[in-house]
Design a protein around this motif. Sequence first.
Motif, PDB file in Angstrom:
ATOM      1  N   VAL A 289      -1.309  17.915 -11.155  1.00 19.01           N
ATOM      2  CA  VAL A 289      -1.072  16.475 -11.004  1.00 19.01           C
ATOM      3  C   VAL A 289      -0.264  16.199  -9.741  1.00 19.01           C
ATOM      4  O   VAL A 289      -0.573  15.271  -8.973  1.00 19.01           O
ATOM      5  CB  VAL A 289      -0.344  15.923 -12.252  1.00 19.01           C
ATOM      6  N   TYR A 290       0.770  17.002  -9.516  1.00 20.77           N
ATOM      7  CA  TYR A 290       1.610  16.812  -8.332  1.00 20.77           C
ATOM      8  C   TYR A 290       0.812  17.060  -7.052  1.00 20.77           C
ATOM      9  O   TYR A 290       0.958  16.325  -6.061  1.00 20.77           O
ATOM     10  CB  TYR A 290       2.808  17.756  -8.407  1.00 20.77           C
ATOM     11  N   TYR A 291      -0.033  18.076  -7.071  1.00 24.71           N
ATOM     12  CA  TYR A 291      -0.862  18.363  -5.892  1.00 24.71           C
ATOM     13  C   TYR A 291      -1.831  17.220  -5.625  1.00 24.71           C
ATOM     14  O   TYR A 291      -1.994  16.789  -4.472  1.00 24.71           O
ATOM     15  CB  TYR A 291      -1.633  19.665  -6.108  1.00 24.71           C
TER      16      TYR A 291
ATOM     17  N   LEU B 105      -3.884  11.415  -3.076  1.00 29.82           N
ATOM     18  CA  LEU B 105      -3.686   9.971  -3.204  1.00 29.82           C
ATOM     19  C   LEU B 105      -2.770   9.411  -2.117  1.00 29.82           C
ATOM     20  O   LEU B 105      -3.100   8.399  -1.478  1.00 29.82           O
ATOM     21  CB  LEU B 105      -3.112   9.650  -4.586  1.00 29.82           C
ATOM     22  N   ILE B 106      -1.623  10.046  -1.909  1.00 28.74           N
ATOM     23  CA  ILE B 106      -0.668   9.516  -0.925  1.00 28.74           C
ATOM     24  C   ILE B 106      -1.245   9.520   0.494  1.00 28.74           C
ATOM     25  O   ILE B 106      -1.079   8.535   1.228  1.00 28.74           O
ATOM     26  CB  ILE B 106       0.658  10.295  -1.006  1.00 28.74           C
ATOM     27  N   PRO B 107      -1.939  10.584   0.949  1.00 31.35           N
ATOM     28  CA  PRO B 107      -2.571  10.492   2.283  1.00 31.35           C
ATOM     29  C   PRO B 107      -3.590   9.364   2.399  1.00 31.35           C
ATOM     30  O   PRO B 107      -3.758   8.793   3.483  1.00 31.35           O
ATOM     31  CB  PRO B 107      -3.244  11.861   2.443  1.00 31.35           C
ATOM     32  N   GLN B 108      -4.262   9.031   1.304  1.00 29.65           N
ATOM     33  CA  GLN B 108      -5.212   7.921   1.360  1.00 29.65           C
ATOM     34  C   GLN B 108      -4.497   6.590   1.572  1.00 29.65           C
ATOM     35  O   GLN B 108      -4.999   5.721   2.291  1.00 29.65           O
ATOM     36  CB  GLN B 108      -6.030   7.869   0.072  1.00 29.65           C
ATOM     37  N   THR B 109      -3.336   6.428   0.947  1.00 32.52           N
ATOM     38  CA  THR B 109      -2.585   5.184   1.160  1.00 32.52           C
ATOM     39  C   THR B 109      -2.037   5.098   2.582  1.00 32.52           C
ATOM     40  O   THR B 109      -1.902   3.998   3.134  1.00 32.52           O
ATOM     41  CB  THR B 109      -1.416   5.097   0.161  1.00 32.52           C
ATOM     42  N   GLU B 110      -1.716   6.237   3.169  1.00 33.69           N
ATOM     43  CA  GLU B 110      -1.177   6.239   4.530  1.00 33.69           C
ATOM     44  C   GLU B 110      -2.260   6.084   5.589  1.00 33.69           C
ATOM     45  O   GLU B 110      -1.959   5.789   6.750  1.00 33.69           O
ATOM     46  CB  GLU B 110      -0.402   7.535   4.777  1.00 33.69           C
ATOM     47  N   SER B 111      -3.513   6.294   5.203  1.00 29.67           N
ATOM     48  CA  SER B 111      -4.605   6.187   6.174  1.00 29.67           C
ATOM     49  C   SER B 111      -4.906   4.737   6.538  1.00 29.67           C
ATOM     50  O   SER B 111      -5.464   4.466   7.601  1.00 29.67           O
ATOM     51  CB  SER B 111      -5.864   6.860   5.627  1.00 29.67           C
ATOM     52  N   TYR B 112      -4.529   3.813   5.636  1.00 30.54           N
ATOM     53  CA  TYR B 112      -4.742   2.396   5.927  1.00 30.54           C
ATOM     54  C   TYR B 112      -3.493   1.842   6.598  1.00 30.54           C
ATOM     55  O   TYR B 112      -2.384   1.977   6.077  1.00 30.54           O
ATOM     56  CB  TYR B 112      -5.039   1.614   4.644  1.00 30.54           C
ATOM     57  N   ALA B 113      -3.695   1.191   7.729  1.00 27.70           N
ATOM     58  CA  ALA B 113      -2.551   0.691   8.497  1.00 27.70           C
ATOM     59  C   ALA B 113      -1.955  -0.563   7.864  1.00 27.70           C
ATOM     60  O   ALA B 113      -0.762  -0.624   7.581  1.00 27.70           O
ATOM     61  CB  ALA B 113      -2.974   0.407   9.940  1.00 27.70           C
TER      62      ALA B 113
END
Length: 425
Positions: free
Chosen positions: A285-287, A293-301
């Motif tokens: 779950v942590y991985y 999930l977190i990289p996907q949120t950071e991909s949107y400016a």
Amino acid sequence: MLYFFRLLFLLINIDQETVLNWFGMEDPAKREIRQAATNGYDFNLSNFEPSADVSLTTLRLIVEGLWEKIQDGLTLADIENVLFFILFVRFVILTLRYNLKTSFYITCIGLFAGYLWYRHLIDLISMYRSVLLKLPFLHKLGMDAVQLRSLQRQMVLTDLKLGENVHWYNPGQIIYYALTKGVTNIDPETGLRYYIDPISMIVSNLQEPNKSNILPLYYKIYNKIIPKIYEICSKFWTQLSGVAAYAVITRIGKRYCPYLVRWHWTFLLIIGMVEQIFIYFIYRVYYFQTFVLIPQTESYANYIDPNLILQINVLNGIIACVVLAHIGFIIFGLFHAIWGQYFYMPFFVENTELHIGPRPKNSLYSGGQTSWQDPNEKEKNLKRFLPKLWYGWFGRGTNGRWKLENRLGRVMKKFMKRLKKQFKN
């Protein structure tokens, strides 16, 4: 012996200040003096009363102080302070009840049983360290785990640097380096190293062509096979040393190992098989949360996907619930072991007691009560649809019937009867 212990009380001034200092807290009277000195007020020490005796007010101050300390996060030091305070209180109570010798033995038994749980707790927070750093209440436990991890790495590096100069508490390395250094010799003129063991000396005295045929096999055994066997044995011992110690102490030395230690040690081994499921579940779950999930949120400016935020928050809740429940259960067992008590958990307790048998009730060193081991209670458990979870304070048993179990049992029986009627029709 009891009079000696009472004399010890006279030599040690155990007042409110002493108890509070144990927990790293400041006595209110001492705080007033410090504040007055800081503010520059003129005061007379004779106006200040000495520290009060231990009372219910002391207990209230301890609870309030501990609550204030853990607001910033729980640490291993806080757990250790509480554990040793419990040990001391229990030692005093048992000394007044029995004698100093019996109290010392019982306290040591509880200390060893608690040590098993405490070591398990340290291993657990070491595995959860990356997750604990993100939890508000347990982030300091994660920091402690990181510090312990770095300390272990430093010890390993120190052992590697020491080489042959190993410590006395590493008997395996002492034997290994004693053998390897004892069978080698270095020529002071050339600096070449050669073996002086009987096999090497026999090989060196062989005549050609036998020597040429045997030397490749000889070097292969000494340079590859023997080091590989040592490495395999070291890893094997690392993995099974705990089980070997358990077998020797609780099985072979069953006669000399107290029941409390055998019960808690066996229980820990059994739950360890199930714990791995939750640990690796949290890893996955942590991985998924950290690297997917977190990289996907950071991909949107300038856009935040609400679905991704919802998934991250849900996973945060799952991680927090599982980790808190897991660590809380281990601390729960730790405090029971320190107090010399037992607790009931369906399936696991039954399997534990199948291995070690029932508690000897006529022994002072067997710990608290285990009412679920009574024959009448076992017969009732066989008739229950749901297992009974509460057996009273300190396992003394309950005389009343468990209403929740009876109600759920009746509902399930009615449901099964209706289901059978439907199939018959």
